[in-house]
Design a protein around this motif. Sequence first.
Motif, PDB file in Angstrom:
ATOM      1  N   GLN A 189      -2.099  30.797   9.623  1.00 37.86           N
ATOM      2  CA  GLN A 189      -1.804  30.426   8.240  1.00 37.86           C
ATOM      3  C   GLN A 189      -1.770  28.910   8.061  1.00 37.86           C
ATOM      4  O   GLN A 189      -1.420  28.171   8.983  1.00 37.86           O
ATOM      5  CB  GLN A 189      -0.445  31.002   7.825  1.00 37.86           C
ATOM      6  CG  GLN A 189      -0.375  32.500   7.898  1.00 37.86           C
ATOM      7  CD  GLN A 189      -1.312  33.165   6.917  1.00 37.86           C
ATOM      8  OE1 GLN A 189      -1.297  32.889   5.727  1.00 37.86           O
ATOM      9  NE2 GLN A 189      -2.160  34.066   7.430  1.00 37.86           N
ATOM     10  N   ASN A 190      -2.109  28.478   6.855  1.00 39.45           N
ATOM     11  CA  ASN A 190      -2.009  27.070   6.496  1.00 39.45           C
ATOM     12  C   ASN A 190      -0.607  26.820   5.952  1.00 39.45           C
ATOM     13  O   ASN A 190      -0.203  27.437   4.966  1.00 39.45           O
ATOM     14  CB  ASN A 190      -3.067  26.722   5.439  1.00 39.45           C
ATOM     15  CG  ASN A 190      -2.997  25.269   5.031  1.00 39.45           C
ATOM     16  OD1 ASN A 190      -2.847  24.395   5.872  1.00 39.45           O
ATOM     17  ND2 ASN A 190      -3.101  25.020   3.738  1.00 39.45           N
ATOM     18  N   ILE A 191       0.112  25.919   6.608  1.00 44.75           N
ATOM     19  CA  ILE A 191       1.472  25.595   6.195  1.00 44.75           C
ATOM     20  C   ILE A 191       1.413  24.334   5.339  1.00 44.75           C
ATOM     21  O   ILE A 191       0.961  23.292   5.798  1.00 44.75           O
ATOM     22  CB  ILE A 191       2.398  25.401   7.409  1.00 44.75           C
ATOM     23  CG1 ILE A 191       2.405  26.659   8.287  1.00 44.75           C
ATOM     24  CG2 ILE A 191       3.810  25.044   6.949  1.00 44.75           C
ATOM     25  CD1 ILE A 191       3.114  26.500   9.610  1.00 44.75           C
ATOM     26  N   GLU A 192       1.878  24.448   4.108  1.00 45.74           N
ATOM     27  CA  GLU A 192       1.829  23.324   3.167  1.00 45.74           C
ATOM     28  C   GLU A 192       3.165  22.577   3.165  1.00 45.74           C
ATOM     29  O   GLU A 192       4.220  23.163   2.938  1.00 45.74           O
ATOM     30  CB  GLU A 192       1.522  23.845   1.765  1.00 45.74           C
ATOM     31  CG  GLU A 192       1.407  22.763   0.724  1.00 45.74           C
ATOM     32  CD  GLU A 192       1.192  23.319  -0.675  1.00 45.74           C
ATOM     33  OE1 GLU A 192       1.462  22.573  -1.636  1.00 45.74           O
ATOM     34  OE2 GLU A 192       0.773  24.490  -0.815  1.00 45.74           O
ATOM     35  N   PHE A 193       3.099  21.284   3.417  1.00 47.94           N
ATOM     36  CA  PHE A 193       4.271  20.425   3.406  1.00 47.94           C
ATOM     37  C   PHE A 193       4.660  20.140   1.965  1.00 47.94           C
ATOM     38  O   PHE A 193       3.827  19.732   1.158  1.00 47.94           O
ATOM     39  CB  PHE A 193       3.950  19.119   4.136  1.00 47.94           C
ATOM     40  CG  PHE A 193       5.115  18.197   4.293  1.00 47.94           C
ATOM     41  CD1 PHE A 193       5.946  18.284   5.398  1.00 47.94           C
ATOM     42  CD2 PHE A 193       5.391  17.226   3.341  1.00 47.94           C
ATOM     43  CE1 PHE A 193       7.027  17.431   5.552  1.00 47.94           C
ATOM     44  CE2 PHE A 193       6.465  16.367   3.483  1.00 47.94           C
ATOM     45  CZ  PHE A 193       7.286  16.465   4.587  1.00 47.94           C
ATOM     46  N   ALA A 239       4.807   6.940   8.180  1.00 49.41           N
ATOM     47  CA  ALA A 239       5.753   7.856   8.831  1.00 49.41           C
ATOM     48  C   ALA A 239       5.596   9.287   8.334  1.00 49.41           C
ATOM     49  O   ALA A 239       5.594  10.227   9.127  1.00 49.41           O
ATOM     50  CB  ALA A 239       7.186   7.377   8.630  1.00 49.41           C
ATOM     51  N   GLU A 240       5.441   9.471   7.046  1.00 53.70           N
ATOM     52  CA  GLU A 240       5.314  10.834   6.506  1.00 53.70           C
ATOM     53  C   GLU A 240       4.067  11.527   7.041  1.00 53.70           C
ATOM     54  O   GLU A 240       4.098  12.708   7.376  1.00 53.70           O
ATOM     55  CB  GLU A 240       5.306  10.809   4.973  1.00 53.70           C
ATOM     56  CG  GLU A 240       5.336  12.202   4.406  1.00 53.70           C
ATOM     57  CD  GLU A 240       6.344  12.373   3.297  1.00 53.70           C
ATOM     58  OE1 GLU A 240       6.071  13.195   2.432  1.00 53.70           O
ATOM     59  OE2 GLU A 240       7.392  11.721   3.306  1.00 53.70           O
ATOM     60  N   THR A 241       2.960  10.792   7.145  1.00 50.96           N
ATOM     61  CA  THR A 241       1.727  11.355   7.705  1.00 50.96           C
ATOM     62  C   THR A 241       1.934  11.737   9.161  1.00 50.96           C
ATOM     63  O   THR A 241       1.488  12.801   9.606  1.00 50.96           O
ATOM     64  CB  THR A 241       0.565  10.349   7.578  1.00 50.96           C
ATOM     65  OG1 THR A 241       0.380  10.058   6.191  1.00 50.96           O
ATOM     66  CG2 THR A 241      -0.721  10.902   8.150  1.00 50.96           C
ATOM     67  N   LEU A 242       2.619  10.880   9.918  1.00 50.80           N
ATOM     68  CA  LEU A 242       2.897  11.182  11.332  1.00 50.80           C
ATOM     69  C   LEU A 242       3.767  12.430  11.452  1.00 50.80           C
ATOM     70  O   LEU A 242       3.521  13.285  12.307  1.00 50.80           O
ATOM     71  CB  LEU A 242       3.566   9.982  12.018  1.00 50.80           C
ATOM     72  CG  LEU A 242       2.759   8.691  12.079  1.00 50.80           C
ATOM     73  CD1 LEU A 242       3.582   7.573  12.718  1.00 50.80           C
ATOM     74  CD2 LEU A 242       1.451   8.883  12.821  1.00 50.80           C
ATOM     75  N   ILE A 243       4.763  12.549  10.584  1.00 51.97           N
ATOM     76  CA  ILE A 243       5.638  13.728  10.592  1.00 51.97           C
ATOM     77  C   ILE A 243       4.831  14.988  10.281  1.00 51.97           C
ATOM     78  O   ILE A 243       4.954  16.003  10.976  1.00 51.97           O
ATOM     79  CB  ILE A 243       6.786  13.575   9.575  1.00 51.97           C
ATOM     80  CG1 ILE A 243       7.758  12.494  10.029  1.00 51.97           C
ATOM     81  CG2 ILE A 243       7.508  14.898   9.359  1.00 51.97           C
ATOM     82  CD1 ILE A 243       8.758  12.081   8.963  1.00 51.97           C
ATOM     83  N   LYS A 244       4.007  14.931   9.245  1.00 56.09           N
ATOM     84  CA  LYS A 244       3.187  16.095   8.866  1.00 56.09           C
ATOM     85  C   LYS A 244       2.279  16.514  10.016  1.00 56.09           C
ATOM     86  O   LYS A 244       2.155  17.712  10.318  1.00 56.09           O
ATOM     87  CB  LYS A 244       2.347  15.780   7.632  1.00 56.09           C
ATOM     88  CG  LYS A 244       3.136  15.699   6.356  1.00 56.09           C
ATOM     89  CD  LYS A 244       2.227  15.308   5.193  1.00 56.09           C
ATOM     90  CE  LYS A 244       2.990  15.124   3.908  1.00 56.09           C
ATOM     91  NZ  LYS A 244       2.123  14.712   2.788  1.00 56.09           N
ATOM     92  N   ASN A 245       1.651  15.551  10.668  1.00 51.37           N
ATOM     93  CA  ASN A 245       0.773  15.854  11.808  1.00 51.37           C
ATOM     94  C   ASN A 245       1.559  16.471  12.955  1.00 51.37           C
ATOM     95  O   ASN A 245       1.106  17.432  13.586  1.00 51.37           O
ATOM     96  CB  ASN A 245       0.038  14.602  12.278  1.00 51.37           C
ATOM     97  CG  ASN A 245      -0.997  14.127  11.279  1.00 51.37           C
ATOM     98  OD1 ASN A 245      -1.436  14.872  10.415  1.00 51.37           O
ATOM     99  ND2 ASN A 245      -1.376  12.868  11.382  1.00 51.37           N
TER     100      ASN A 245
END
Length: 168
Positions: free
Chosen positions: A97-101, A76-82
């Motif tokens: 910009q690269n947005i860091e979770f 789930a966390e990977t899906l949310i990040k994507n």
Amino acid sequence: MKKYLLQIALPFLLILLLSSFAVHKFYVSVTQIDYVANKKRIEITHRIFIDDLEKALESKYNKKVYLTSSKELPEAETLIKNYLKENIKISINKKPQNIEFLAREVEGDVLIFYTKIAISKKINTFEIFNSILTDIYKEQQNIVHTNINGYKKSILLTNTELQEKIDY
């Protein structure tokens, strides 16, 4: 007889009509963006209703994710990040910009996401693209509050207006 039917049917119709307004939901997310000069970064907080995000993830990835429950999928966390990466894009001084979770937490029926962007140069232009949940709800409104270079601005992004540029 007609008058009697009208006396019975009218209150019934009125209750039915009013209850349909009560069930209508307001579709909104809120994003707070702060430039923290002494840390050389932009700190971003996203607030999204859990059930709305679940629906978006399930629609996009064809999986029941069960966010914040004991049945939450391990991925789930990977899906949310994507999902966040695809639907939130920020450019500073015309450069993507690269947005860091960083993290997430639950507050009632809302998921809060913390992200950041490392930035060491002066910010002259800031552009945000936010299409969170607009593929699911045509009424979706994404409110963005910015505090950059001491200048505060609030932006309303919708299904038809997905991005905004601010010059400093």
